[in-house]
Design an enzyme around this catalytic site. Structure first.
Site, PDB file in Angstrom:
ATOM      1  CG  LEU A 133      64.610  60.370  58.819  1.00  0.00           C
ATOM      2  CD1 LEU A 133      63.516  59.302  58.778  1.00  0.00           C
ATOM      3  CD2 LEU A 133      64.085  61.661  59.439  1.00  0.00           C
ATOM      4  CD  GLU A 135      66.187  55.233  53.182  1.00  0.00           C
ATOM      5  OE1 GLU A 135      65.720  54.516  54.089  1.00  0.00           O
ATOM      6  OE2 GLU A 135      65.862  55.122  51.980  1.00  0.00           O
ATOM      7  N   GLY A 248      62.726  68.458  69.037  1.00  0.00           N
ATOM      8  CA  GLY A 248      63.775  68.766  70.003  1.00  0.00           C
ATOM      9  C   GLY A 248      65.126  68.907  69.346  1.00  0.00           C
ATOM     10  CD  GLU A 371      68.751  67.395  63.660  1.00  0.00           C
ATOM     11  OE1 GLU A 371      68.029  66.571  63.073  1.00  0.00           O
ATOM     12  OE2 GLU A 371      69.461  67.109  64.634  1.00  0.00           O
ATOM     13  CG  ASN A 374      67.245  77.042  57.837  1.00  0.00           C
ATOM     14  OD1 ASN A 374      67.100  76.080  58.606  1.00  0.00           O
ATOM     15  ND2 ASN A 374      68.069  78.033  58.122  1.00  0.00           N
TER      16      ASN A 374
END
Length: 388
Positions: A133, A135, A248, A371, A374
């Site tokens: 995802l 880049e 997830g 992911e 924060n």
């Protein structure tokens, strides 16, 4: 009206099967990961043979349907697994969690032929997966990605570069988000690109602060022809697929933070019981007792929220995305803080590679970034609150 009190049932009481899974994975982590973790880190060795052994335990498709080789477990089960695995090596546990995210996306959004084609090999970890995802110019602003996929008959032609891709160069299956339409999230589609495809190449292995036991490279697409049959779902829903995978993924990386930090806390408990200073065991010093108490409390609080978020994702709670962001933020911040405190407790020894503390600190630091940083987690949480 009289009410008869019933015995309270804890929502956090694990079943016998869940405890057995935890124990099996912790044993695997203690036997296969922990004794090798420092060497793998120093040598930048990616232990594919050990990953395949993990696949043999069912860890390659934890929440993939058992009809295509998966273990068919819940997201709640998965956070127990990844925390246990990370007690041996957070870097390897984190890669396994990413591989599972890729397999889970194919299982959820792929058609029957796609699922039968890729998932059995991924579940055994004979075929490794990478998630593409980010880049060079689109990190937190993922909807601004510029990798393009242009339709050409029965194929798409992909051109672009993905950055910070775990497992790249060693993986066999790349789930790639690419732009097929307008700017913004509605112009993105998702493709499965197989390793070895013409035009697919990789940058050098990045020199990183931590996570050295797994490779991180650019993934480069130069006229890569991908069959239309390799597209997951319809055109234009790729951003939705990517974000669904990240809910997830955030739980999994949070669990890896807890596992690494728990290992650091356990090392600290052993150290203060054995080490003496000024004529007393370190365990007798109140300042260290308080520090250990705070470390354990922070981990337990984060674990409780993580379990709550995993349950919410399993049952389709509308608040699941917000809870996943909360759990990721809290667990990764707490995990790094606890690991850093553990290093401090060990003093100069904590700074030495042979004790393993400095590696845990380095490995857990990136969990606060990937992911979704924060800071982005706070944005997701606040948007959810304000929209309610």
């Amino acid at each position: 009206m009289s009410i008869t009190a019933s015995a309270p049932v804890s929502p956090f009481e694990l079943t016998e099967d869940q405890r057995a899974i935890q124990e099996t994975v912790r044993e695997f982590a203690a036997e296969q990961l922990a004794p090798n973790a420092i060497e793998w880190d120093q040598q930048k060795h990616f232990p594919v043979d050990v990953l395949r052994a993990a696949g043999g335990l069912g860890l390659g498709g934890v929440y993939v349907d058992d009809a295509v080789g998966g273990s068919g477990l819940s997201r709640f089960d998965s956070v127990l697994i990844f925390e246990a695995l990370a007690t041996g090596d957070p870097s390897i546990a984190a890669y396994v969690s990413i591989h599972n995210m890729v397999a889970g996306m194919i299982d959820r959004f792929g058609d029957d032929e796609q699922r039968r084609r890729w998932l059995p090999g991924m579940c055994s970890m004979e075929r490794l997966g990478s998630y593409c995802l980010t880049e060079p110019g689109a990190g937190s602003d993922a909807a601004a990605l510029q990798t393009r996929a242009v339709r050409d008959g029965d194929h798409y032609v992909l051109d672009g570069v993905k950055q910070f891709i775990s497992g790249s160069g060693d993986s066999d299956v790349y789930v790639v988000m690419a732009r097929t339409g307008e700017q913004g999230p509605r112009g993105i589609s998702t493709f499965v690109v197989e390793g070895g495809t013409d035009g697919l190449s990789f940058g050098p292995n990045e020199k990183k602060m931590g996570w050295n036991a797994q490779p991180t490279r650019q993934v480069i697409f130069e006229g890569v022809r991908v069959p239309v049959a390799n597209r997951l779902g319809a055109e234009g829903i790729g951003f939705k697929i990517a974000m669904a995978g990240l809910d997830g993924g955030r739980l999994s990386i949070a669990a890896c933070s807890l596992g690494g930090a728990q290992a650091a806390l356990d090392k600290s408990l052993g150290y203060v019981r054995e080490r003496s200073a000024f004529g007393s065991k370190l365990s007798e010093f109140q300042v260290l007792q308080f520090k250990l108490a705070d470390m354990a409390t922070e981990l337990e609080a984060a674990r409780t929220l993580l379990w709550r978020a995993a349950w919410a994702l399993d049952v389709g709670d509308p608040a699941a995305t917000r809870l996943c962001a909360m759990a990721k933020r809290l667990a990764t911040d707490a995990g790094f803080s606890v690991a850093n405190e553990a290093l401090q407790i060990h003093g100069g020894y904590g700074y030495l590679a042979e004790y393993g503390l400095e590696k845990i600190v380095r490995d857990l630091r990136v969990h606060q970034i990937l992911e979704g940083t924060n800071e982005i987690m706070r944005l997701i949480i606040s948007r959810g609150l304000l929209a309610a």
